[in-house]
Design a protein around this motif. Structure first.
Motif, PDB file in Angstrom:
ATOM      1  N   UNK A 181       0.889  -1.164   0.000  1.00  0.00           N
ATOM      2  CA  UNK A 181       0.000   0.000   0.000  1.00  0.00           C
ATOM      3  C   UNK A 181       0.926   1.213   0.000  1.00  0.00           C
ATOM      4  N   UNK A 182       1.031   1.887  -1.165  1.00  0.00           N
ATOM      5  CA  UNK A 182       2.103   2.882  -1.331  1.00  0.00           C
ATOM      6  C   UNK A 182       1.659   4.285  -0.936  1.00  0.00           C
ATOM      7  N   UNK A 183       2.539   4.945  -0.184  1.00  0.00           N
ATOM      8  CA  UNK A 183       2.305   6.319   0.260  1.00  0.00           C
ATOM      9  C   UNK A 183       3.562   7.124  -0.062  1.00  0.00           C
ATOM     10  N   UNK A 184       3.442   8.028  -1.026  1.00  0.00           N
ATOM     11  CA  UNK A 184       4.589   8.805  -1.502  1.00  0.00           C
ATOM     12  C   UNK A 184       5.230   9.623  -0.382  1.00  0.00           C
ATOM     13  N   UNK A 185       4.390  10.259   0.445  1.00  0.00           N
ATOM     14  CA  UNK A 185       4.894  11.118   1.516  1.00  0.00           C
ATOM     15  C   UNK A 185       5.688  10.300   2.533  1.00  0.00           C
ATOM     16  N   UNK A 186       5.142   9.148   2.923  1.00  0.00           N
ATOM     17  CA  UNK A 186       5.848   8.301   3.887  1.00  0.00           C
ATOM     18  C   UNK A 186       7.202   7.862   3.357  1.00  0.00           C
ATOM     19  N   UNK A 187       7.236   7.473   2.089  1.00  0.00           N
ATOM     20  CA  UNK A 187       8.481   6.972   1.502  1.00  0.00           C
ATOM     21  C   UNK A 187       9.546   8.060   1.435  1.00  0.00           C
ATOM     22  N   UNK A 188       9.140   9.254   1.029  1.00  0.00           N
ATOM     23  CA  UNK A 188      10.087  10.371   0.979  1.00  0.00           C
ATOM     24  C   UNK A 188      10.578  10.710   2.386  1.00  0.00           C
ATOM     25  N   UNK A 189       9.660  10.747   3.347  1.00  0.00           N
ATOM     26  CA  UNK A 189      10.036  11.069   4.728  1.00  0.00           C
ATOM     27  C   UNK A 189      11.009  10.038   5.304  1.00  0.00           C
ATOM     28  N   UNK A 190      10.917   8.794   4.813  1.00  0.00           N
ATOM     29  CA  UNK A 190      11.813   7.734   5.289  1.00  0.00           C
ATOM     30  C   UNK A 190      13.131   7.715   4.522  1.00  0.00           C
ATOM     31  N   UNK A 191      13.273   8.631   3.557  1.00  0.00           N
ATOM     32  CA  UNK A 191      14.537   8.749   2.823  1.00  0.00           C
ATOM     33  C   UNK A 191      14.637   7.916   1.569  1.00  0.00           C
ATOM     34  N   UNK A 214       1.428  15.973   4.664  1.00  0.00           N
ATOM     35  CA  UNK A 214       1.125  16.214   6.072  1.00  0.00           C
ATOM     36  C   UNK A 214       1.111  17.705   6.397  1.00  0.00           C
ATOM     37  N   UNK A 215      -0.075  18.198   6.789  1.00  0.00           N
ATOM     38  CA  UNK A 215      -0.188  19.599   7.189  1.00  0.00           C
ATOM     39  C   UNK A 215      -0.250  20.597   6.056  1.00  0.00           C
ATOM     40  N   UNK A 216      -0.374  20.109   4.831  1.00  0.00           N
ATOM     41  CA  UNK A 216      -0.475  20.994   3.666  1.00  0.00           C
ATOM     42  C   UNK A 216      -1.494  20.431   2.683  1.00  0.00           C
ATOM     43  N   UNK A 217      -2.114  21.315   1.894  1.00  0.00           N
ATOM     44  CA  UNK A 217      -2.950  20.829   0.801  1.00  0.00           C
ATOM     45  C   UNK A 217      -2.058  20.217  -0.272  1.00  0.00           C
ATOM     46  N   UNK A 218      -2.615  19.310  -1.036  1.00  0.00           N
ATOM     47  CA  UNK A 218      -1.866  18.710  -2.130  1.00  0.00           C
ATOM     48  C   UNK A 218      -1.463  19.790  -3.130  1.00  0.00           C
ATOM     49  N   UNK A 219      -0.222  19.723  -3.556  1.00  0.00           N
ATOM     50  CA  UNK A 219       0.287  20.733  -4.488  1.00  0.00           C
ATOM     51  C   UNK A 219       0.912  21.928  -3.803  1.00  0.00           C
ATOM     52  N   UNK A 220       0.788  21.986  -2.462  1.00  0.00           N
ATOM     53  CA  UNK A 220       1.340  23.124  -1.721  1.00  0.00           C
ATOM     54  C   UNK A 220       2.450  22.697  -0.757  1.00  0.00           C
ATOM     55  N   UNK A 245      -4.624  13.242   5.255  1.00  0.00           N
ATOM     56  CA  UNK A 245      -3.785  14.212   5.954  1.00  0.00           C
ATOM     57  C   UNK A 245      -3.342  15.381   5.116  1.00  0.00           C
ATOM     58  N   UNK A 246      -4.224  15.993   4.357  1.00  0.00           N
ATOM     59  CA  UNK A 246      -3.852  17.115   3.492  1.00  0.00           C
ATOM     60  C   UNK A 246      -4.667  18.349   3.844  1.00  0.00           C
ATOM     61  N   UNK A 247      -4.662  18.693   5.135  1.00  0.00           N
ATOM     62  CA  UNK A 247      -5.382  19.865   5.633  1.00  0.00           C
ATOM     63  C   UNK A 247      -4.435  20.726   6.464  1.00  0.00           C
ATOM     64  N   UNK A 248      -4.218  21.985   6.102  1.00  0.00           N
ATOM     65  CA  UNK A 248      -3.350  22.858   6.907  1.00  0.00           C
ATOM     66  C   UNK A 248      -3.939  23.096   8.296  1.00  0.00           C
ATOM     67  N   UNK A 249      -3.112  23.332   9.305  1.00  0.00           N
ATOM     68  CA  UNK A 249      -3.613  23.604  10.658  1.00  0.00           C
ATOM     69  C   UNK A 249      -4.595  24.772  10.662  1.00  0.00           C
ATOM     70  N   UNK A 250      -5.754  24.555  11.259  1.00  0.00           N
ATOM     71  CA  UNK A 250      -6.749  25.603  11.379  1.00  0.00           C
ATOM     72  C   UNK A 250      -7.637  25.807  10.165  1.00  0.00           C
ATOM     73  N   UNK A 251      -7.340  25.114   9.069  1.00  0.00           N
ATOM     74  CA  UNK A 251      -8.133  25.280   7.845  1.00  0.00           C
ATOM     75  C   UNK A 251      -9.411  24.456   7.917  1.00  0.00           C
ATOM     76  N   UNK A 252     -10.426  24.869   7.165  1.00  0.00           N
ATOM     77  CA  UNK A 252     -11.673  24.112   7.092  1.00  0.00           C
ATOM     78  C   UNK A 252     -11.420  22.796   6.375  1.00  0.00           C
ATOM     79  N   UNK A 253     -11.820  21.697   7.012  1.00  0.00           N
ATOM     80  CA  UNK A 253     -11.509  20.374   6.476  1.00  0.00           C
ATOM     81  C   UNK A 253     -12.186  20.121   5.133  1.00  0.00           C
ATOM     82  N   UNK A 254     -13.491  20.348   5.069  1.00  0.00           N
ATOM     83  CA  UNK A 254     -14.221  20.081   3.826  1.00  0.00           C
ATOM     84  C   UNK A 254     -13.701  20.944   2.685  1.00  0.00           C
TER      85      UNK A 254
END
Length: 271
Positions: A181-191, A214-220, A245-254
């Motif tokens: 089950x591939x997650x691009x962010x996890x793989x990059x974070x693990x080096x 994590x903590x950012x919208x996709x593309x940002x 997990x693509x929601x900035x802190x304090x941003x509206x989730x929907x």
């Protein structure tokens, strides 16, 4: 009397990609309201938690399973896949309870008509630098793999391990029912180099993917999503993508997830 010429009716082809989100990421883990939130966002599906820390029996309870079925039918939003995130807290490598969870999740997936179950290996379940843990996971997967195969279900390993380490586990288990089950962010974070791993694993070994910053919208964030999209298309992957997990802190989730959906629609076709 003239008879009208018969016509051959052809069903429309299913879209190559389908877009969903993780129920925990939209704040509705193992909750029928996740389907309503998916409707608000404009998603085709929801990845449903098999269980939670407060409800460890989860989808093994017929009434809970029925509630999920009814919510999917009512909203028209599919159950895209299942996930056992509780394995991060209660490790598959060491806790006997988890064997029953994984076995029963196969039955739940079959009942819901889904093909993939995410098995999470983070936090307390992390397998990095843990040969004993890896061996235990391999032995447990061997026991449940034939059950999954018979039901047509794939067990997807999501972890911080490298692509090669994932393949080593899969080959040791020796079952077509176990994939990555591939997650691009996890793989990059693990080096790891995702642009080497994606073609190395290919569509044969990647059963489903997470779309996450994590903590950012996709593309940002820092991931090169246009290049990722090109790599995914190049291996001819088809199936579900789950926003996580693509929601900035304090941003509206929907609102954030609507923007994530729009961004992914600029890179992939979901119709």
């Amino acid at each position: 009397m003239c008879l009208a010429a018969s016509q051959d009716w052809v069903l429309p082809a299913a879209p190559r990609f389908q877009l969903g989100a993780c129920d925990w990421s939209v704040g509705k883990a193992l909750n029928p309201e996740a389907f309503d939130r998916a409707t608000q966002i404009g998603l085709q599906g929801i990845q449903i938690s098999y269980n939670t820390s407060k409800d460890q029996a989860g989808l093994s309870v017929p009434a809970t399973l029925q509630l999920i079925k009814e919510a999917s039918k009512r909203t028209g939003v599919k159950v895209s896949s299942l996930a056992i995130g509780e394995l991060n807290r209660v490790p598959y490598k060491s806790d006997p309870r988890t064997e029953e969870w994984v076995w029963n999740s196969v039955n739940a997936a079959k009942e819901l008509g889904v093909k993939v179950i995410l098995l999470a290996f983070f936090s307390d379940g992390d397998l990095r630098n843990d040969e004993k843990g890896k061996k235990a996971v391999i032995e447990r997967l061997k026991k449940v793999a034939s059950h999954a195969e018979k039901q047509g279900i794939t067990l997807g390993i999501e972890s911080y391990l490298s692509g090669q380490e994932h393949l080593d586990i899969i080959h040791a288990v020796g079952s077509k029912a176990v994939k990555v089950y591939y997650d691009f962010r996890n793989s990059v974070d693990a080096g790891h180099d995702i642009f080497k791993e994606i073609p190395m694993l290919g569509k044969e070994m990647i059963c489903e993917i997470h779309m996450k910053e994590n903590g950012q919208r996709l593309g940002q964030g820092t991931l090169d999503w246009p290049r990722i999209a090109e790599a995914v298309k190049k291996i001819d992957y088809s199936g579900w993508m789950q926003i996580e997990g693509a929601t900035p802190p304090g941003a509206d989730l929907v609102e954030s997830y609507q923007q994530n959906r729009t961004y992914l629609e600029s890179l992939f076709s979901f119709k």
